[in-house]
Design an enzyme around this catalytic site. Sequence first.
Site, PDB file in Angstrom:
ATOM      1  N   ALA A 155       0.834  -1.199   0.000  1.00 22.76           N
ATOM      2  CA  ALA A 155       0.000   0.000   0.000  1.00 22.76           C
ATOM      3  C   ALA A 155       0.874   1.257   0.000  1.00 22.76           C
ATOM      4  O   ALA A 155       0.607   2.208  -0.740  1.00 22.76           O
ATOM      5  CB  ALA A 155      -0.933   0.007   1.206  1.00 22.76           C
ATOM      6  N   TYR A 156       1.904   1.260   0.837  1.00 21.93           N
ATOM      7  CA  TYR A 156       2.815   2.412   0.899  1.00 21.93           C
ATOM      8  C   TYR A 156       3.490   2.621  -0.448  1.00 21.93           C
ATOM      9  O   TYR A 156       3.531   3.747  -0.970  1.00 21.93           O
ATOM     10  CB  TYR A 156       3.854   2.179   1.987  1.00 21.93           C
ATOM     11  CG  TYR A 156       4.800   3.339   2.183  1.00 21.93           C
ATOM     12  CD1 TYR A 156       4.386   4.490   2.849  1.00 21.93           C
ATOM     13  CD2 TYR A 156       6.110   3.288   1.700  1.00 21.93           C
ATOM     14  CE1 TYR A 156       5.258   5.556   3.040  1.00 21.93           C
ATOM     15  CE2 TYR A 156       6.978   4.355   1.882  1.00 21.93           C
ATOM     16  CZ  TYR A 156       6.547   5.482   2.554  1.00 21.93           C
ATOM     17  OH  TYR A 156       7.409   6.541   2.725  1.00 21.93           O
ATOM     18  N   SER A 157       4.023   1.548  -1.032  1.00 20.65           N
ATOM     19  CA  SER A 157       4.711   1.653  -2.323  1.00 20.65           C
ATOM     20  C   SER A 157       3.766   2.163  -3.405  1.00 20.65           C
ATOM     21  O   SER A 157       4.132   3.019  -4.216  1.00 20.65           O
ATOM     22  CB  SER A 157       5.284   0.292  -2.718  1.00 20.65           C
ATOM     23  OG  SER A 157       6.217  -0.179  -1.765  1.00 20.65           O
ATOM     24  N   SER A 159       0.959   3.923  -2.985  1.00 22.53           N
ATOM     25  CA  SER A 159       0.565   5.305  -2.740  1.00 22.53           C
ATOM     26  C   SER A 159       1.657   6.275  -3.158  1.00 22.53           C
ATOM     27  O   SER A 159       1.384   7.338  -3.732  1.00 22.53           O
ATOM     28  CB  SER A 159       0.215   5.507  -1.261  1.00 22.53           C
ATOM     29  OG  SER A 159       1.360   5.392  -0.429  1.00 22.53           O
TER      30      SER A 159
END
Length: 249
Positions: A155-157, A159
Site C-alpha cells: 500500500a505504501y509503495s 501510494s
Amino acid sequence: MSTFAGRFAGQTAVITGGASGVGRELAARLTTEGATVSIWDRDECALSEAIQFTGAIHSKVVDVTDAAQISAAALEANTKLGRIDILVVSAGITGPTTTLWDYPPEDWHQVIDVNLNGTYHCCRAVVPYMLKNDYGRIVNISSVAGKEGNPNASAYSTSKAGVIGLTKSLGKELAKTGIRVNCVTPATFRSPILAQLTQGQIDYMLSRIPMGRIGETEEVAALVSWLVSRECSFSTAATFDISGGRTTY
C-alpha cells in the site's frame, strides 16, 4: 542547519505533516530564511510544540483525507498569510508490514487515503490561490518505495508511486504558468515514521543504500528548500532523488 538568510523574504508557505520529521525541519528552515509559515498536522499536541520549534505564525489541525477540512484550511491560511507561495505535502503513514495477500483492506484504504488522496486534496485546494498570483512552488514528498516497490509494503509503495504520477501530471498542467510542481523520493531517513516500521523492514531498506546509513531530515529539508525557491525555475513535473545512492533515476 545551513541557511540562506532572506531567501524567502515576503513569501508564505504551507507545510502538511509540519509537526514532525521533514515537515517540521523544513518549516524551521523556511522561517529562518524569511518565509511566513503555516504548519498543518493531525496531531494537535505535537503541533503546539512544533510552533515553538519552527517559529510558524499559523497552524491548523487537519485530517488530509477530508477534502472539506483541507479546503477550509487553505482558505484560512490564504486569508491569514495574505497569499500562498509554497506548498509542501509531507503528511504520510507507512501502514502494516505484511504481504499483499495478508494486507487488511481497511489498512490498505487508509494508507492510500492519507498518502495519495491527501496529496490530491492539498494540491487541489491550494493551486487556485497560486494561480491568482501566477506563482507557486509545490513539492510532494514521495519515496524510493514509489520507484522500486518495497516488499511487505504494497500500500505504501503504491501510494508513493501515485504521488509521483500525480506530480508529473499536475506539473505539466501548470507548466506554462508561474507554478512549479516537483516531488522528492527519500530513502530511509531519521524521523518518527520509523516507529511505524519493524526493525526487519528498516534493516532491509538500510541494506539497499550504498552509503550504508540512514538519511537526516536536515538533508531532505535542504533539497526541498531549493525546490521551493525562485531559483527552481526550469524544473517541473520532476522527481528528485535523495537516497544515498539507492535510486539514481
